[in-house]
Design a protein around this motif. Structure first.
Motif, PDB file in Angstrom:
ATOM      1  N   ARG A   1      -7.578   8.218  -8.761  1.00 18.21           N
ATOM      2  CA  ARG A   1      -8.041   8.339  -7.373  1.00 18.21           C
ATOM      3  C   ARG A   1      -8.571   7.002  -6.852  1.00 18.21           C
ATOM      4  O   ARG A   1      -8.248   6.565  -5.742  1.00 18.21           O
ATOM      5  N   ALA A   2      -9.380   6.330  -7.687  1.00 18.39           N
ATOM      6  CA  ALA A   2      -9.960   5.058  -7.256  1.00 18.39           C
ATOM      7  C   ALA A   2      -8.884   4.005  -7.010  1.00 18.39           C
ATOM      8  O   ALA A   2      -8.957   3.237  -6.048  1.00 18.39           O
ATOM      9  N   VAL A   3      -7.874   3.974  -7.871  1.00 19.08           N
ATOM     10  CA  VAL A   3      -6.818   2.969  -7.743  1.00 19.08           C
ATOM     11  C   VAL A   3      -5.938   3.238  -6.535  1.00 19.08           C
ATOM     12  O   VAL A   3      -5.628   2.330  -5.751  1.00 19.08           O
ATOM     13  N   LEU A   4      -5.530   4.499  -6.362  1.00 15.89           N
ATOM     14  CA  LEU A   4      -4.525   4.799  -5.335  1.00 15.89           C
ATOM     15  C   LEU A   4      -5.119   5.028  -3.949  1.00 15.89           C
ATOM     16  O   LEU A   4      -4.479   4.701  -2.945  1.00 15.89           O
ATOM     17  N   GLU A   5      -6.321   5.586  -3.883  1.00 12.72           N
ATOM     18  CA  GLU A   5      -6.934   5.744  -2.564  1.00 12.72           C
ATOM     19  C   GLU A   5      -7.290   4.395  -1.961  1.00 12.72           C
ATOM     20  O   GLU A   5      -7.336   4.238  -0.742  1.00 12.72           O
ATOM     21  N   ALA A   6      -7.504   3.392  -2.830  1.00  9.96           N
ATOM     22  CA  ALA A   6      -7.815   2.053  -2.334  1.00  9.96           C
ATOM     23  C   ALA A   6      -6.633   1.427  -1.614  1.00  9.96           C
ATOM     24  O   ALA A   6      -6.808   0.484  -0.822  1.00  9.96           O
ATOM     25  N   VAL A   7      -5.413   1.931  -1.857  1.00 11.87           N
ATOM     26  CA  VAL A   7      -4.228   1.397  -1.183  1.00 11.87           C
ATOM     27  C   VAL A   7      -3.644   2.418  -0.207  1.00 11.87           C
ATOM     28  O   VAL A   7      -2.469   2.356   0.147  1.00 11.87           O
ATOM     29  N   GLY A   8      -4.468   3.402   0.207  1.00 11.72           N
ATOM     30  CA  GLY A   8      -4.085   4.261   1.315  1.00 11.72           C
ATOM     31  C   GLY A   8      -3.489   5.607   0.973  1.00 11.72           C
ATOM     32  O   GLY A   8      -3.150   6.382   1.878  1.00 11.72           O
ATOM     33  N   ALA A   9      -3.320   5.953  -0.298  1.00 16.70           N
ATOM     34  CA  ALA A   9      -2.723   7.244  -0.643  1.00 16.70           C
ATOM     35  C   ALA A   9      -3.732   8.375  -0.476  1.00 16.70           C
ATOM     36  O   ALA A   9      -4.942   8.170  -0.603  1.00 16.70           O
ATOM     37  N   ARG A  10      -3.211   9.578  -0.188  1.00 16.23           N
ATOM     38  CA  ARG A  10      -4.030  10.783  -0.172  1.00 16.23           C
ATOM     39  C   ARG A  10      -3.752  11.565  -1.443  1.00 16.23           C
ATOM     40  O   ARG A  10      -2.582  11.824  -1.777  1.00 16.23           O
TER      41      ARG A  10
ATOM     42  N   GLY B   1       0.795  -1.207   0.000  1.00 16.31           N
ATOM     43  CA  GLY B   1       0.000   0.000   0.000  1.00 16.31           C
ATOM     44  C   GLY B   1       0.833   1.265   0.000  1.00 16.31           C
ATOM     45  O   GLY B   1       2.059   1.240   0.070  1.00 16.31           O
ATOM     46  N   LEU B   2       0.129   2.415  -0.092  1.00 22.73           N
ATOM     47  CA  LEU B   2       0.772   3.721  -0.144  1.00 22.73           C
ATOM     48  C   LEU B   2       0.357   4.580   1.038  1.00 22.73           C
ATOM     49  O   LEU B   2       0.301   5.802   0.943  1.00 22.73           O
ATOM     50  N   SER B   3       0.055   3.935   2.161  1.00 23.57           N
ATOM     51  CA  SER B   3      -0.395   4.675   3.344  1.00 23.57           C
ATOM     52  C   SER B   3       0.643   5.714   3.743  1.00 23.57           C
ATOM     53  O   SER B   3       1.845   5.431   3.785  1.00 23.57           O
ATOM     54  N   GLY B   4       0.154   6.911   4.042  1.00 23.55           N
ATOM     55  CA  GLY B   4       1.027   7.986   4.488  1.00 23.55           C
ATOM     56  C   GLY B   4       1.570   8.851   3.374  1.00 23.55           C
ATOM     57  O   GLY B   4       2.184   9.889   3.650  1.00 23.55           O
ATOM     58  N   LEU B   5       1.375   8.487   2.107  1.00 19.92           N
ATOM     59  CA  LEU B   5       1.885   9.277   0.984  1.00 19.92           C
ATOM     60  C   LEU B   5       0.822  10.249   0.494  1.00 19.92           C
ATOM     61  O   LEU B   5      -0.358   9.896   0.352  1.00 19.92           O
ATOM     62  N   THR B   6       1.254  11.469   0.248  1.00 15.81           N
ATOM     63  CA  THR B   6       0.377  12.485  -0.330  1.00 15.81           C
ATOM     64  C   THR B   6       0.830  12.746  -1.756  1.00 15.81           C
ATOM     65  O   THR B   6       1.979  13.153  -1.986  1.00 15.81           O
ATOM     66  N   LEU B   7      -0.074  12.535  -2.697  1.00 13.14           N
ATOM     67  CA  LEU B   7       0.273  12.612  -4.111  1.00 13.14           C
ATOM     68  C   LEU B   7      -0.517  13.714  -4.797  1.00 13.14           C
ATOM     69  O   LEU B   7      -1.682  13.976  -4.443  1.00 13.14           O
ATOM     70  N   LEU B   8       0.117  14.353  -5.775  1.00 18.36           N
ATOM     71  CA  LEU B   8      -0.552  15.345  -6.609  1.00 18.36           C
ATOM     72  C   LEU B   8      -0.719  14.746  -8.006  1.00 18.36           C
ATOM     73  O   LEU B   8       0.254  14.286  -8.614  1.00 18.36           O
ATOM     74  N   VAL B   9      -1.946  14.744  -8.500  1.00 17.51           N
ATOM     75  CA  VAL B   9      -2.239  14.216  -9.835  1.00 17.51           C
ATOM     76  C   VAL B   9      -2.571  15.383 -10.750  1.00 17.51           C
ATOM     77  O   VAL B   9      -3.582  16.069 -10.557  1.00 17.51           O
ATOM     78  N   ALA B  10      -1.706  15.644 -11.730  1.00 17.33           N
ATOM     79  CA  ALA B  10      -1.941  16.697 -12.723  1.00 17.33           C
ATOM     80  C   ALA B  10      -2.519  16.036 -13.966  1.00 17.33           C
ATOM     81  O   ALA B  10      -1.808  15.379 -14.724  1.00 17.33           O
TER      82      ALA B  10
END
Length: 577
Positions: free
Chosen positions: A463-472, A443-452
């Motif tokens: 968003r659906a793919v990455l939020e499912a593994v804990g990313a913000r 997972g990507l818990s604790g990571l904050t990502l910017l999607v341009a």
């Protein structure tokens, strides 16, 4: 036509091509010099040899720019014309000397030299009217003048000779004109072919981008939906949706692979891989399809079959996938078998092995086999209607096999099935641990990502793919908005679409690397629907940390994010230490 019009780029082509025949011209010059010495003495022969050699050296020097593919200057073009005139005059001078002896044999030698000059001119200098006139006109004028004015002929024989010589010279010039037109037609056809190929490449690039963008939404949402709580029926429906989307992407990738191979831009990897594992994964991918058709799908490893090799496992897997897919398509009952065996005794450095796919399908006639490996060709016209497909799979198998230095062949009889055999030889490799790192599935818990990303559907997919593994996640609609957000807030990583309005991803990355957002080492991964040859390398050269194609593959994207963040963390620790 003006002198400047005659001193054109066609003269450069003649000059560049003249260098290709310099060797044979020097040999002929040396032999002719020996013959002159035999008939007129060594002094005259030496003078003539030096004069011709100096003219050839002059020619070589003033054609160095065209030989390198660059246009010549007007001065050098004039110098080349002067060198051509000198060479033509020196050879015509030798012919005149032979004529003046009065010996019938040597006068025939004069005619032979002059005729050879004219033939050389019309075959070699036809592209340039000026060069043709010099190399053909000077010996023609000499020959006509000698035969008519100094041949001792009169009356009807003289008239016949004059007309015949004039017709011969006209024929020489006419042949040169025909050559010129043929060369121009060939150049025009080549230019048209290049333009058509460029248009095809542009069309494929555009269609690839336009198809991959909506497929990113379809497959991305399907993968995201698969991660939610579904009943058995819904899970099967989502799985069918994913398989159908993957099938469509396989067709698109096949078309792109053909384009890459034709352009000579498909590059093979050389990494260690487990051949037996590659075959096992192919069987896993097609097992459900075979089961649905009631066809037994099996995998056989012969004793002594090689295992760890160095090569491109993805392309070998592609060959296996296409062969198994083709076999299942035309087999309604019975068995499809994938087998791997060694062909000859294995050496220490390399292994020669055979991949074979046999089936109990409809079989292929010898006439159909002759066109089986051609792109967009199938056994007959009804095949596409009945069984579907593009006819690219076997063509790609052959082309990939050729690239790897192997051989592909088929054995088949109508009604008795087929066997496709691919023989390859690859270097051996040491066994490596191919297990995916724990972090890739952690997972990507604790990571904050910017999607341009300017496409709302693509935003929703990521968003659906990455939020499912804990990313913000936070989103920006273009590069300019992404830069503003990076100036205001720190992000662990940026996912940057390449094509966006107002400011594209490449320009936004350039400004990030220039330090406009504060941290020039900000991890940035490119998201692109462009899949043409060399696109990944171009984006990496711009400074992206990684490139992820659309449609997004969730596990690949997660792994790329983790790798980029880990590399950033290691770099920071190194600086602190």
């Amino acid at each position: 036509m003006t002198l400047r019009g005659l001193l054109n780029e066609q003269l450069d082509i003649v000059g560049a091509e003249s260098r290709a025949t310099l060797g044979i011209r020097l040999v002929l010059t040396f032999v002719s010099g020996l013959l002159l010495g035999l008939n007129f003495g060594p002094a005259l022969a030496a003078i003539w040899l030096c004069a011709v050699a100096a003219s050839e050296a002059w020619t070589w020097w003033v054609t160095r720019e065209p030989a390198a593919g660059r246009p010549n200057s007007m001065t050098n073009r004039l110098l080349y014309v002067g060198a051509t005139v000198a060479v033509s005059l020196f050879w015509s001078g030798a012919a005149w000397l032979y004529w003046r002896t009065g010996s019938q044999a040597l006068q025939l030698t004069c005619i032979a030299i002059s005729a050879s000059q004219m033939i050389h001119g019309q075959c070699f200098a036809f592209r340039s009217k000026l060069a043709l006139g010099i190399l053909t006109g000077i010996p023609a004028a000499l020959l006509i003048g000698l035969l008519i004015l100094d041949g001792g002929f009169s009356g009807a024989p003289l008239l016949t000779l004059a007309i015949s010589l004039s017709l011969a010279v006209l024929y020489v010039f006419n042949s040169a004109v025909v050559n010129m037109r043929s060369a121009q037609a060939l150049e025009d056809a080549q230019a048209t072919a290049i333009e058509a190929n460029q248009a095809k490449s542009a069309f494929l690039a555009m269609m690839s981008h336009e198809l991959r963008t909506p497929m990113n939404g379809v497959l991305g949402m399907a993968h995201a939906l698969k991660q939610t709580r579904l009943d058995e029926r819904q899970g099967a429906q989502v799985e069918m949706l994913i398989r159908s989307g993957d099938g469509l992407m396989a067709i698109l990738n096949d078309i792109l692979d053909v384009s890459k191979i034709e352009a000579g831009k498909l590059e093979l990897e050389e990494i260690a891989f487990d051949l037996t594992e590659v075959g096992a994964r192919v069987i896993d991918l097609w097992r459900e399809t075979a089961s649905a058709k009631g066809v037994e799908l099996s995998y056989e490893l012969a004793p002594g079959a090689p295992r760890w090799l160095a090569g491109d496992p993805n392309r070998i897997r592609q060959i296996m996938l296409n062969l198994v897919s083709n076999a299942l398509k035309f087999t309604h009952a019975g068995e499809v078998r994938l087998s791997v065996r060694r062909v000859i005794a294995q050496g220490e450095e390399s292994a020669c092995f055979e991949i074979a796919v046999s089936d109990t399908g409809i079989g292929i006639t010898p006439e159909q086999q002759a066109r089986l490996f051609h792109a967009f060709a199938q056994a007959d016209a009804a095949t596409t209607r009945k069984f579907g497909g593009t006819g690219l799979g076997l063509a790609i198998c052959r082309q990939l096999t050729d690239l790897m230095g192997g051989v592909i062949m088929v054995e088949s009889e109508p009604g008795r099935g087929s066997v496709f055999r691919v023989t390859l030889e690859l270097p051996r490799a040491d066994a490596v641990d191919l297990a995916e790192p724990e972090a890739a599935s952690g997972g990507l818990s604790g990571l904050t990502l910017l999607v341009a990303e300017d496409n709302p559907i693509n935003q929703a997919v990521v968003r659906a793919v990455l939020e499912a593994v804990g990313a913000r996640l936070e989103t920006a609609n273009d590069g300019a908005e992404a830069l503003e957000m990076l100036r205001e807030k720190a992000f662990d990583l940026v996912l940057m679409d390449v094509h966006m309005p107002r400011m594209d991803g490449i320009e936004a990355l350039r400004r990030i690397r220039a330090g406009e957002t504060g941290d020039p080492r900000q991890p940035v991964i490119a998201l692109t629907a462009d899949a043409m040859p060399g696109e990944d390398q171009k984006l990496l050269a711009h400074g992206f940390d990684d490139v992820q194609p659309k449609p997004i593959q969730p596990m690949a994207l997660i792994a790329a994010i983790l790798d980029a963040c880990e590399a950033r963390a290691e770099g920071v620790e190194t600086e602190v230490a």
